[in-house]
Design a protein around this motif. Structure first.
Motif, PDB file in Angstrom:
ATOM      1  N   GLU A  42       0.831  -1.204   0.000  1.00 58.67           N
ATOM      2  CA  GLU A  42       0.000   0.000   0.000  1.00 58.67           C
ATOM      3  C   GLU A  42       0.867   1.256   0.000  1.00 58.67           C
ATOM      4  O   GLU A  42       0.567   2.237  -0.688  1.00 58.67           O
ATOM      5  CB  GLU A  42      -0.922   0.024   1.221  1.00 58.67           C
ATOM      6  CG  GLU A  42      -1.822   1.257   1.192  1.00 58.67           C
ATOM      7  CD  GLU A  42      -2.695   1.388   2.424  1.00 58.67           C
ATOM      8  OE1 GLU A  42      -3.653   2.174   2.358  1.00 58.67           O
ATOM      9  OE2 GLU A  42      -2.421   0.729   3.421  1.00 58.67           O
TER      10      GLU A  42
ATOM     11  N   ARG B 182     -10.127  -3.016  -0.656  1.00 65.25           N
ATOM     12  CA  ARG B 182      -8.943  -2.807  -1.504  1.00 65.25           C
ATOM     13  C   ARG B 182      -8.586  -4.094  -2.243  1.00 65.25           C
ATOM     14  O   ARG B 182      -8.264  -4.074  -3.432  1.00 65.25           O
ATOM     15  CB  ARG B 182      -7.755  -2.341  -0.658  1.00 65.25           C
ATOM     16  CG  ARG B 182      -6.497  -2.044  -1.479  1.00 65.25           C
ATOM     17  CD  ARG B 182      -5.339  -1.683  -0.584  1.00 65.25           C
ATOM     18  NE  ARG B 182      -4.947  -2.803   0.258  1.00 65.25           N
ATOM     19  CZ  ARG B 182      -4.072  -2.713   1.260  1.00 65.25           C
ATOM     20  NH1 ARG B 182      -3.536  -1.543   1.567  1.00 65.25           N
ATOM     21  NH2 ARG B 182      -3.758  -3.775   1.971  1.00 65.25           N
TER      22      ARG B 182
ATOM     23  N   TYR C 107     -15.155   0.463  -2.347  1.00 64.99           N
ATOM     24  CA  TYR C 107     -13.803   0.793  -1.865  1.00 64.99           C
ATOM     25  C   TYR C 107     -13.735   2.246  -1.388  1.00 64.99           C
ATOM     26  O   TYR C 107     -13.146   2.543  -0.342  1.00 64.99           O
ATOM     27  CB  TYR C 107     -12.789   0.549  -2.987  1.00 64.99           C
ATOM     28  CG  TYR C 107     -11.412   1.093  -2.692  1.00 64.99           C
ATOM     29  CD1 TYR C 107     -10.565   0.449  -1.788  1.00 64.99           C
ATOM     30  CD2 TYR C 107     -10.954   2.253  -3.309  1.00 64.99           C
ATOM     31  CE1 TYR C 107      -9.303   0.953  -1.510  1.00 64.99           C
ATOM     32  CE2 TYR C 107      -9.696   2.759  -3.037  1.00 64.99           C
ATOM     33  CZ  TYR C 107      -8.875   2.107  -2.141  1.00 64.99           C
ATOM     34  OH  TYR C 107      -7.625   2.609  -1.853  1.00 64.99           O
TER      35      TYR C 107
ATOM     36  N   VAL D 114      -6.796   4.283  -6.346  1.00 63.02           N
ATOM     37  CA  VAL D 114      -6.242   3.547  -5.207  1.00 63.02           C
ATOM     38  C   VAL D 114      -4.970   4.232  -4.708  1.00 63.02           C
ATOM     39  O   VAL D 114      -4.751   4.378  -3.498  1.00 63.02           O
ATOM     40  CB  VAL D 114      -5.938   2.085  -5.601  1.00 63.02           C
ATOM     41  CG1 VAL D 114      -5.394   1.311  -4.412  1.00 63.02           C
ATOM     42  CG2 VAL D 114      -7.185   1.404  -6.127  1.00 63.02           C
TER      43      VAL D 114
END
Length: 723
Positions: free
Chosen positions: A253, A585, A563, A627
């Motif tokens: 991430e 995610r 999300y 994202v």
């Protein structure tokens, strides 16, 4: 360094340093030891014909021997034992009646292919079923002999099942380490791709496409790691792999959050050596992660051995030089801000890699991984229900059409085999068809190429062995080596597996019938005939990838909405932890990986069947960027916690969330109202509410909204092209 970097492009398990520690090699050893062991034990009590029947039973079960949780492995391998035994009996009983045999071959082929509805894990079961079908069709037996033959087959299958379960239980922790290491190696390869964003010799668009493609593979490896590691973790050893796994996902991430405007970065720093410094830092980070993976495969704690100080000092020196030029009146504030942001992100990654090392060193009493949480949403679910097959018995189902395609191809293969001279073997032609013909055109194309090339090489090698190295010891060694190589490479490089299986089967046939001088040429001709039939039928009732694009695009948008809800709940402190965020995610990454895989497969199809390639690329990229922006917002809020004005920040995030949701809903429903009025983020008074993070948060929100709007354009273009 650049040459070494390119060397890393190959699969980690093909590197000599890591090959023998990979789960691929372990699988090959386990597979070969089981088959050879079962055969040798049988030979102590029976002749070669009986031993080969028992061996084939073990082989069919061994095809299902993959890294899986123990309960799943038992279910999968038991299904193989029962199904393959039933097919063996059915085909053996039908063999004396030619018309009935032909009908049963078509029916079994259709039924086996329908099992693909259960997903990728059912593919080996389908292959095992079709393999034993082709092996049984040549036997002309009485009913009594058929039951005896089936009993021997089942004996071998059950023997390998017991053996595989025992070995997997003994090595259950070792297998977890190997699968976790593979995910780490793929994460390192992902960073290698990102490193080239700093290299001006690489085109940014092509590099981004390469990154998205690799993300599909990375998502698959991370899921395999989740499935093994998060299902059961009771002891100290399990606790270590759980912590390393969780740390790996956190690092991933963080790497997502480092996405920046690389075009702007290159423009501002094009004349500076600092770009190469940034590239070298990313390259070192990839090698550092690889060192953790390598130590995990060797069952060792990992310790940091790479120093980043020279590169970090060079960046600090460049920052000081830029600051000096600004003090001298030169307008380089943008360059300073861009480089400083990259410096901060890279330092955070280096720190997280250090935590990855530490996670492998600690001894944990328990596994404090979301205590009492249901891990089900993170894990692949195993459901084998008849209604799933029945629901696909319709003309528009790709799996139904694939099953019909295979059944028709096998029928044609049998007819062609009957027309060919007496030396032709229908079962070998049919086996070639079932191995090559896959659900998608691209998979069929790749498998056909690998099968033909591998068979040719295998035939040449076997001919050389028989002619020049025809010694019992050498032939036995070649048999064992090929038996190890076949399962080792079947999921790694199928072409190598095709070479190995050709050598293995041809040598076995030579030992059984040493006087057949035409053996190798017959197999080569049969393979080419089977490949030709499979190629012809790959166009029959074909399911082209563009036909699935609307469904996959909508799936991405649906998951992205969920999300965004979980993300902003977490950013605003509405969630007590990041459990829901991690689930969403994962779902979004999985949906993007599915769309990306469909695009890759479509590029292997005829050009007339390719649609909206560029827009699909950009659609995937824009969703990926959402994202990255969310991950960056999390990182910013963590980094600027001092004097954080909670109320105003949460209010701005709430407004931004509403805007992004409306944008995505507009993408799903183009008839919604225009979204342009929603594009202005809240601009708080910096004097009234002073906080160092305002410009960074506002910039990310603007980027988030802008990339969300672009999704609408690309979605509309995709649907236009595929309609």
């Amino acid at each position: 360094m650049q040459a070494a970097h390119k060397a890393q492009a190959m699969h980690y398990a093909l590197n000599f340093r890591t090959f023998f520690y990979s789960h691929y090699f372990s699988l090959g050893l386990r597979f070969a030891a089981g088959l050879v062991g079962v055969t040798l034990i049988t030979l102590q009590f029976a002749d070669m014909a009986v031993a080969m029947t028992v061996c084939i039973g073990a082989l069919c079960t061994a095809l299902m021997d993959m890294p899986s949780p123990l309960r799943h492995k038992f279910n999968e391998m038991s299904a193989s034992v029962l199904l393959c035994s039933a097919v063996t009996l059915l085909i053996s009983l039908c063999a004396p009646f030619h018309w009935l045999l032909m009908a049963m071959l078509v029916v079994v082929s259709f039924g086996a292919c329908m099992m693909v509805v259960y997903g990728k894990k059912s593919m080996p079961l389908q292959l095992a079923t079709l393999f034993i079908m082709t092996m049984s069709m040549e036997h002309d037996m009485t009913a009594r002999e058929s039951f005896i033959h089936t009993g021997l087959f089942t004996l071998g299958a059950v023997a390998y099942l017991a053996y595989a379960m025992g070995i997997s239980w003994l090595l259950r922790h070792r297998i977890k380490q190997q699968v976790l290491a593979e995910a780490l190696f793929e994460l390192a390869a992902y960073i290698d791709i990102k490193a080239d964003f700093y290299d001006t010799r690489y085109n940014l668009t092509e590099q981004f496409n390469k990154l998205i493609r690799h993300q599909s593979l990375l998502a698959d490896r991370q899921q395999a790691s989740r499935d093994l590691i998060l299902r059961s973790h009771q002891n100290e050893k399990d606790a270590i792999v759980v912590q390393v796994h969780v740390c790996m996902l956190d690092l991933y991430e963080l790497i997502l959050s480092t996405h920046t405007d690389y075009a702007q970065l290159r423009a501002h720093l094009v004349d500076s050596p600092v770009l190469k410094t940034l590239h070298d830092l990313a390259y070192k980070a990839a090698r550092d992660i690889e060192s953790v993976a390598y130590d995990v495969t060797r069952k060792k704690a990992s310790y940091a051995e790479i120093s980043y100080e020279p590169e970090l000092e060079a960046i600090e020196a460049e920052l000081a030089a830029i600051q000096q030029r600004i003090d001298d009146g030169k307008p380089q504030q943008e360059a300073l801000a861009v480089l400083r942001a990259q410096r901060n992100k890279i330092r955070a990654i280096i720190k997280m890699i250090g935590e990855l090392h530490q996670a492998s060193q600690k001894i944990y009493d328990t596994t404090p991984f979301w205590a009492d949480a249901d891990m089900g949403p993170f894990l692949s679910q195993q459901k084998y229900e008849l209604r799933m097959i029945l629901s696909h018995l319709r003309w528009d189902s790709p799996i139904f059409r694939f099953s019909l395609r295979v059944a028709m191809a096998i029928s044609a293969g049998l007819v062609v085999g009957a027309w060919l001279p007496y030396a032709a073997h229908s079962y070998w032609i049919v086996l070639t068809i079932v191995i090559i013909l896959k659900p998608s055109f691209s998979m069929t194309k790749q498998r056909r190429r690998d099968r033909i090339v591998g068979t040719v090489i295998g035939c040449v090698l076997t001919a050389l062995i028989i002619k020049f190295l025809n010694y019992p010891a050498f032939i036995l060694g070649a048999l064992i080596l090929s038996t190890v190589a076949m399962p080792t490479f079947v999921y790694l490089r199928y072409r190598y597996a095709a070479v190995a299986v050709s050598v293995m089967i041809l040598l076995q046939m030579y030992l059984i019938a040493p006087g057949n001088e035409n053996l190798i040429m017959e197999r080569l001709v049969d393979t080419i005939v089977g490949a030709a039939v499979a190629t012809a039928f790959s166009f029959v009732l074909a399911n082209w990838e563009y036909q699935t694009l609307p469904r996959l695009v909508r799936q991405v948008l649906d998951v992205n909405l969920s999300y965004m809800q979980a993300s902003f709940d977490l950013l605003q402190g509405k969630s007590k932890d990041d459990f829901a965020y991690r689930i969403e995610r994962k779902r979004l990454m999985d949906s993007l990986a599915a769309l990306s895989s469909a695009l890759v497969r479509m590029l292997d199809e005829p050009s007339s069947k390719q649609r909206a390639v560029e827009d699909i690329n950009l659609f995937i990229v824009q969703n990926y960027l959402l994202v990255a922006h969310v991950a960056a917002l999390r990182a910013i809020l963590r980094r600027h916690t001092k004097e954080l004005p909670v109320g105003p920040v949460h209010a701005m995030l709430e407004q931004s969330h509403d805007q992004v949701v409306q944008i995505l809903e507009h993408a799903l429903d183009p008839d919604r109202a225009d979204i342009e009025p929603l594009m202005t983020p809240m601009a708080p008074d910096a004097n009234a509410v002073p906080w160092s993070g305002w410009p960074l948060v506002q910039r990310r929100i603007r980027l988030l909204q802008a990339d969300a709007v672009k999704i609408i354009t690309h979605r509309e273009a995709i649907l236009r092209d595929v309609s």
